[in-house]
Design an enzyme around this catalytic site. Structure first.
Site, PDB file in Angstrom:
ATOM      1  N   PHE A  11      -3.826  53.656 -68.909  1.00 41.13           N
ATOM      2  CA  PHE A  11      -3.628  53.079 -70.246  1.00 41.13           C
ATOM      3  C   PHE A  11      -4.955  52.841 -70.981  1.00 41.13           C
ATOM      4  CE2 PHE A  11      -3.096  48.593 -72.103  1.00 41.13           C
ATOM      5  CZ  PHE A  11      -2.917  49.051 -73.399  1.00 41.13           C
ATOM      6  N   ALA A  82      -8.018  51.588 -61.049  1.00 40.53           N
ATOM      7  CA  ALA A  82      -7.539  50.449 -60.260  1.00 40.53           C
ATOM      8  C   ALA A  82      -6.027  50.543 -60.145  1.00 40.53           C
ATOM      9  CB  ALA A  82      -7.914  49.134 -60.953  1.00 40.53           C
ATOM     10  N   GLU A  83      -5.512  49.854 -59.168  1.00 40.85           N
ATOM     11  CA  GLU A  83      -4.097  49.498 -59.198  1.00 40.85           C
ATOM     12  C   GLU A  83      -4.048  48.240 -60.054  1.00 40.85           C
ATOM     13  OE1 GLU A  83      -1.346  50.894 -58.104  1.00 40.85           O
ATOM     14  OE2 GLU A  83      -2.351  52.591 -57.185  1.00 40.85           O
ATOM     15  N   THR A 133     -10.904  41.874 -65.146  1.00 38.98           N
ATOM     16  CA  THR A 133      -9.827  41.131 -65.795  1.00 38.98           C
ATOM     17  C   THR A 133     -10.115  39.629 -65.806  1.00 38.98           C
ATOM     18  OG1 THR A 133      -7.519  40.466 -65.440  1.00 38.98           O
ATOM     19  CG2 THR A 133      -8.673  41.243 -63.523  1.00 38.98           C
ATOM     20  N   ASP A 134      -9.473  38.920 -66.739  1.00 34.59           N
ATOM     21  CA  ASP A 134      -9.580  37.455 -66.747  1.00 34.59           C
ATOM     22  C   ASP A 134      -8.759  36.828 -65.609  1.00 34.59           C
ATOM     23  OD1 ASP A 134      -7.013  37.951 -67.734  1.00 34.59           O
ATOM     24  OD2 ASP A 134      -7.205  36.661 -69.500  1.00 34.59           O
ATOM     25  N   GLU A 135      -7.894  37.640 -64.959  1.00 35.36           N
ATOM     26  CA  GLU A 135      -7.008  37.060 -63.936  1.00 35.36           C
ATOM     27  C   GLU A 135      -7.782  36.584 -62.706  1.00 35.36           C
ATOM     28  OE1 GLU A 135      -3.267  39.091 -63.403  1.00 35.36           O
ATOM     29  OE2 GLU A 135      -3.399  39.981 -65.390  1.00 35.36           O
ATOM     30  N   TYR A 159      -3.317  41.373 -56.755  1.00 35.15           N
ATOM     31  CA  TYR A 159      -4.067  42.141 -57.771  1.00 35.15           C
ATOM     32  C   TYR A 159      -5.352  41.409 -58.150  1.00 35.15           C
ATOM     33  CZ  TYR A 159      -5.476  43.563 -62.488  1.00 35.15           C
ATOM     34  OH  TYR A 159      -6.214  43.939 -63.588  1.00 35.15           O
ATOM     35  N   LYS A 163      -9.321  42.402 -57.552  1.00 39.41           N
ATOM     36  CA  LYS A 163     -10.277  42.577 -58.642  1.00 39.41           C
ATOM     37  C   LYS A 163     -11.448  41.598 -58.487  1.00 39.41           C
ATOM     38  CE  LYS A 163     -10.132  44.908 -61.812  1.00 39.41           C
ATOM     39  NZ  LYS A 163     -10.572  46.325 -62.069  1.00 39.41           N
ATOM     40  N   ASN A 188      -5.237  40.196 -71.407  1.00 38.95           N
ATOM     41  CA  ASN A 188      -4.144  41.184 -71.432  1.00 38.95           C
ATOM     42  C   ASN A 188      -4.264  42.134 -72.624  1.00 38.95           C
ATOM     43  OD1 ASN A 188      -3.066  38.999 -69.704  1.00 38.95           O
ATOM     44  ND2 ASN A 188      -1.222  40.277 -69.727  1.00 38.95           N
ATOM     45  N   LEU A 199       4.793  44.111 -69.935  1.00 37.53           N
ATOM     46  CA  LEU A 199       5.713  43.350 -70.782  1.00 37.53           C
ATOM     47  C   LEU A 199       6.002  43.977 -72.153  1.00 37.53           C
ATOM     48  CD1 LEU A 199       7.442  40.764 -71.115  1.00 37.53           C
ATOM     49  CD2 LEU A 199       5.462  39.743 -72.245  1.00 37.53           C
ATOM     50  N   ARG A 223      -0.477  34.159 -72.354  1.00 35.38           N
ATOM     51  CA  ARG A 223      -1.516  35.170 -72.163  1.00 35.38           C
ATOM     52  C   ARG A 223      -2.312  35.275 -73.465  1.00 35.38           C
ATOM     53  NH1 ARG A 223      -0.040  34.142 -67.820  1.00 35.38           N
ATOM     54  NH2 ARG A 223       0.746  35.502 -66.173  1.00 35.38           N
ATOM     55  N   HIS A 293       3.205  32.872 -60.118  1.00 35.11           N
ATOM     56  CA  HIS A 293       3.009  33.267 -61.520  1.00 35.11           C
ATOM     57  C   HIS A 293       1.996  32.357 -62.227  1.00 35.11           C
ATOM     58  CE1 HIS A 293       5.345  34.822 -65.294  1.00 35.11           C
ATOM     59  NE2 HIS A 293       4.051  35.078 -65.354  1.00 35.11           N
TER      60      HIS A 293
HETATM   61  P1  NAD Z   1      -3.506  51.630 -65.376  1.00 28.98           P
HETATM   62  O1  NAD Z   1      -2.746  51.231 -64.159  1.00 28.98           O
HETATM   63  O2  NAD Z   1      -2.762  51.997 -66.617  1.00 28.98           O
HETATM   64  O3  NAD Z   1      -4.447  52.888 -65.030  1.00 28.98           O
HETATM   65  C1  NAD Z   1      -5.179  52.979 -63.843  1.00 28.98           C
HETATM   66  C2  NAD Z   1      -5.669  54.409 -63.691  1.00 28.98           C
HETATM   67  O4  NAD Z   1      -6.429  54.484 -62.473  1.00 28.98           O
HETATM   68  C3  NAD Z   1      -4.522  55.430 -63.563  1.00 28.98           C
HETATM   69  O5  NAD Z   1      -4.782  56.554 -64.383  1.00 28.98           O
HETATM   70  C4  NAD Z   1      -4.540  55.815 -62.081  1.00 28.98           C
HETATM   71  O6  NAD Z   1      -4.097  57.140 -61.846  1.00 28.98           O
HETATM   72  C5  NAD Z   1      -6.021  55.637 -61.740  1.00 28.98           C
HETATM   73  N1  NAD Z   1      -6.244  55.371 -60.310  1.00 28.98           N
HETATM   74  C6  NAD Z   1      -5.564  54.476 -59.511  1.00 28.98           C
HETATM   75  N2  NAD Z   1      -6.043  54.540 -58.255  1.00 28.98           N
HETATM   76  C7  NAD Z   1      -7.043  55.465 -58.259  1.00 28.98           C
HETATM   77  C8  NAD Z   1      -7.931  55.956 -57.259  1.00 28.98           C
HETATM   78  N3  NAD Z   1      -7.885  55.509 -55.988  1.00 28.98           N
HETATM   79  N4  NAD Z   1      -8.838  56.898 -57.613  1.00 28.98           N
HETATM   80  C9  NAD Z   1      -8.894  57.371 -58.888  1.00 28.98           C
HETATM   81  N5  NAD Z   1      -8.074  56.948 -59.865  1.00 28.98           N
HETATM   82  C10 NAD Z   1      -7.166  56.003 -59.553  1.00 28.98           C
HETATM   83  O7  NAD Z   1      -4.526  50.442 -65.650  1.00 28.98           O
HETATM   84  P2  NAD Z   1      -5.097  49.896 -67.033  1.00 28.98           P
HETATM   85  O8  NAD Z   1      -4.162  48.898 -67.576  1.00 28.98           O
HETATM   86  O9  NAD Z   1      -5.530  51.049 -67.874  1.00 28.98           O
HETATM   87  O10 NAD Z   1      -6.388  49.101 -66.502  1.00 28.98           O
HETATM   88  C11 NAD Z   1      -7.647  49.766 -66.373  1.00 28.98           C
HETATM   89  C12 NAD Z   1      -8.668  48.775 -65.842  1.00 28.98           C
HETATM   90  O11 NAD Z   1      -8.769  47.663 -66.742  1.00 28.98           O
HETATM   91  C13 NAD Z   1      -8.310  48.180 -64.482  1.00 28.98           C
HETATM   92  O12 NAD Z   1      -9.489  48.089 -63.730  1.00 28.98           O
HETATM   93  C14 NAD Z   1      -7.738  46.810 -64.808  1.00 28.98           C
HETATM   94  O13 NAD Z   1      -7.973  45.913 -63.751  1.00 28.98           O
HETATM   95  C15 NAD Z   1      -8.553  46.457 -66.039  1.00 28.98           C
HETATM   96  N6  NAD Z   1      -7.892  45.528 -66.972  1.00 28.98           N
HETATM   97  C16 NAD Z   1      -6.628  45.788 -67.438  1.00 28.98           C
HETATM   98  C17 NAD Z   1      -6.041  44.913 -68.357  1.00 28.98           C
HETATM   99  C18 NAD Z   1      -4.661  45.173 -68.926  1.00 28.98           C
HETATM  100  O14 NAD Z   1      -4.122  44.318 -69.645  1.00 28.98           O
HETATM  101  N7  NAD Z   1      -4.049  46.330 -68.681  1.00 28.98           N
HETATM  102  C19 NAD Z   1      -6.735  43.777 -68.791  1.00 28.98           C
HETATM  103  C20 NAD Z   1      -8.024  43.546 -68.283  1.00 28.98           C
HETATM  104  C21 NAD Z   1      -8.596  44.436 -67.392  1.00 28.98           C
HETATM  105  P1  TYD Z   2       2.316  41.888 -67.386  1.00 30.10           P
HETATM  106  O1  TYD Z   2       2.455  42.795 -68.578  1.00 30.10           O
HETATM  107  O2  TYD Z   2       2.849  42.361 -66.065  1.00 30.10           O
HETATM  108  O3  TYD Z   2       0.790  41.449 -67.294  1.00 30.10           O
HETATM  109  P2  TYD Z   2       0.083  40.319 -66.337  1.00 30.10           P
HETATM  110  O4  TYD Z   2       0.994  39.900 -65.266  1.00 30.10           O
HETATM  111  O5  TYD Z   2      -1.091  41.075 -65.837  1.00 30.10           O
HETATM  112  O6  TYD Z   2      -0.283  39.192 -67.258  1.00 30.10           O
HETATM  113  O7  TYD Z   2       3.060  40.523 -67.729  1.00 30.10           O
HETATM  114  C1  TYD Z   2       2.670  39.739 -68.843  1.00 30.10           C
HETATM  115  C2  TYD Z   2       3.467  38.459 -68.763  1.00 30.10           C
HETATM  116  O8  TYD Z   2       4.837  38.758 -68.979  1.00 30.10           O
HETATM  117  C3  TYD Z   2       3.390  37.791 -67.405  1.00 30.10           C
HETATM  118  O9  TYD Z   2       3.362  36.379 -67.589  1.00 30.10           O
HETATM  119  C4  TYD Z   2       4.679  38.204 -66.727  1.00 30.10           C
HETATM  120  C5  TYD Z   2       5.634  38.331 -67.883  1.00 30.10           C
HETATM  121  N1  TYD Z   2       6.715  39.335 -67.725  1.00 30.10           N
HETATM  122  C6  TYD Z   2       8.040  38.975 -67.957  1.00 30.10           C
HETATM  123  O10 TYD Z   2       8.352  37.819 -68.288  1.00 30.10           O
HETATM  124  N2  TYD Z   2       9.006  39.931 -67.818  1.00 30.10           N
HETATM  125  C7  TYD Z   2       8.704  41.214 -67.442  1.00 30.10           C
HETATM  126  O11 TYD Z   2       9.632  42.047 -67.288  1.00 30.10           O
HETATM  127  C8  TYD Z   2       7.333  41.579 -67.227  1.00 30.10           C
HETATM  128  C9  TYD Z   2       6.955  42.975 -66.811  1.00 30.10           C
HETATM  129  C10 TYD Z   2       6.365  40.595 -67.378  1.00 30.10           C
END
Ligand code: NAD
Ligand code: TYD
Length: 356
Positions: A11, A82-83, A133-135, A159, A163, A188, A199, A223, A293
């Site tokens: 993403f 990342a996962e 992440t802030d988490e 998770y 991180k 987020n 979400l 969030r 949570h």
């Molecule tokens: P995402 O799950 O959408 O994408 C992760 C990507 O990493 C995928 O394309 C996946 O194929 C790849 N990947 C997973 N394991 C791999 C491996 N072993 N080797 C190579 N590639 C691998 O995640 P995202 O939401 O785009 O998040 C990206 C980064 O930003 C992460 O490090 C996450 O912790 C951080 N982050 C995300 C958020 C959020 O709200 N989504 C907020 C703050 C920080």
């Molecule tokens: P999420 O998008 O999974 O991000 P994170 O857990 O990393 O903050 O979830 C955002 C918030 O929404 C979190 O408090 C969990 C909540 N949530 C729901 O209430 N219902 C859902 O189906 C999902 C996926 C998340």
């Protein structure tokens, strides 16, 4: 000139690759394993663009990472891979430990070996940007101030614990070996190309399909939401102007309870794609809460603003409207993600493991 991006088919990574190449002619080497979350369809306009070199592979594969560094000689590594889904980490934490901790360790070691062998100028220009992440800071009560960079680490999910561990490794590789590391801890994200199990896209996609909108617990968890384009701009700013060894918290100054997010999305959909069966809010269902949570996340983003001049460009109102419209306009992308057809698309567009 080249940069190495890990996780660039996910993403935020895909948004970042597009954002970077919109104003740069540098080669972006995109190393991604293509897990369920990796989707090259998100990078479709770049298939025939020589600046984007996709490599399917694992960040835990030191030989592969080392060979990419030696072949492309990047001046930066931007590490997204990342996962990333908390719910998946509760069901199966092993892959989170492997990719997020071992994978980051592998990248840091490969980066150290490569950086140590660079000429003086290239050595001082090199950067390793660790995206986090802030988490990692845990959960805030309603009256606590937002997370500053100095906040203690108190992760609560597999998770966020994985991180947090990766942040500590990145910090230690700077403190011990002098590797020029920068770290961002972001709140987020939401916006285009987000996998519809998080979400906001889940609510949009389920509502349009007339399916239930699941709210965990009482829906009052808070969030701090940031539009993904603003996160990409923050990463670019930190990469080009950040102080080596520093961490920067990135947030949207948008603290919103989950239930309010869902109501907002429903109201927007009511306006632009009304359902013949009535308001989308009637699909809301309160379901069992997520174990452990976190109640509230909020970011104090003053450091990155004061030191580097970054501020989010989008308000939540503007960002969520763009996001809802994007999902309405990209039904095929959503459908392919849901059916798994994006994997067939990848097979058609790319030879497995090779650059397009
Ligand atoms: P995402 O799950 O959408 O994408 C992760 C990507 O990493 C995928 O394309 C996946 O194929 C790849 N990947 C997973 N394991 C791999 C491996 N072993 N080797 C190579 N590639 C691998 O995640 P995202 O939401 O785009 O998040 C990206 C980064 O930003 C992460 O490090 C996450 O912790 C951080 N982050 C995300 C958020 C959020 O709200 N989504 C907020 C703050 C920080
Ligand atoms: P999420 O998008 O999974 O991000 P994170 O857990 O990393 O903050 O979830 C955002 C918030 O929404 C979190 O408090 C969990 C909540 N949530 C729901 O209430 N219902 C859902 O189906 C999902 C996926 C998340």
């Amino acid at each position: 000139m080249a940069i190495l991006v890990t996780g660039g088919a996910g993403f935020i990574g895909a948004n970042f690759v597009r954002h970077w190449l919109a104003s740069s002619d540098e080669v972006v080497v995109n190393l991604d394993k293509l897990t369920y979350a990796g989707n090259l369809e998100s990078l479709a306009p770049l298939v025939a663009d020589g600046r984007h070199r996709f490599v399917q592979g694992d960040i835990c594969d030191a030989e592969l990472v080392g060979s990419l560094l030696e072949s492309y000689r990047p001046w930066a590594i931007v590490h997204f891979a990342a996962e990333s889904h908390v719910d998946r980490s509760i069901l199966g934490p092993g892959e989170f430990v492997r990719t997020n901790i071992e994978g980051t360790f592998t990248l840091l070691e490969c980066a150290r070996a490569y950086w140590s062998g660079l000429e003086a100028d290239a050595r001082s220009a090199f950067r390793f940007l660790h995206v986090s992440t802030d988490e990692v800071y845990g959960s805030l009560s309603a009256d606590e101030p937002p997370f500053a960079e100095s906040h203690r680490y108190e992760p609560n999910s597999p998770y966020s614990a994985s991180k947090a561990a990766s942040d500590h490794l990145a910090r230690a590789w700077h403190q011990t070996y002098g590797l020029p590391v920068l770290t961002t801890n972001c709140s987020n994200n939401y916006g285009p190309f987000q996998f519809p199990e998080k979400l906001i896209p889940l609510v949009i996609v389920n509502a349009l399909a007339g399916k239930p909108l699941p709210i965990y617990g009482d829906g009052c968890q808070v969030r701090d939401w940031l539009y993904v384009g603003d996160h990409c701009a923050a990463i670019r700013t930190v990469l080009t102007s950040g102080q080596i060894g520093e961490t920067y918290n990135v947030g949207g100054w948008n603290e919103i309870a989950n239930i309010d997010i869902v109501h907002t999305v429903c109201r927007l959909l009511d306006q632009v794609r009304p359902s013949p069966t009535g308001p989308y809010e009637q699909l809301i269902r309160f379901v069992a809460d997520r174990p452990g949570h976190d109640r509230r996340y909020a970011i104090d983003a003053r450091k990155i603003e004061q030191a580097l001049g970054w501020r989010p460009a989008e308000t939540f109102d503007s960002g969520i409207a763009k996001t809802v419209h994007w999902y309405l306009d990209h039904g095929a992308w959503v459908e392919h993600v849901q059916s798994g057809a994006y994997r067939e698309w990848i097979a058609r567009q790319y030879d497995a493991g090779s650059a397009p």
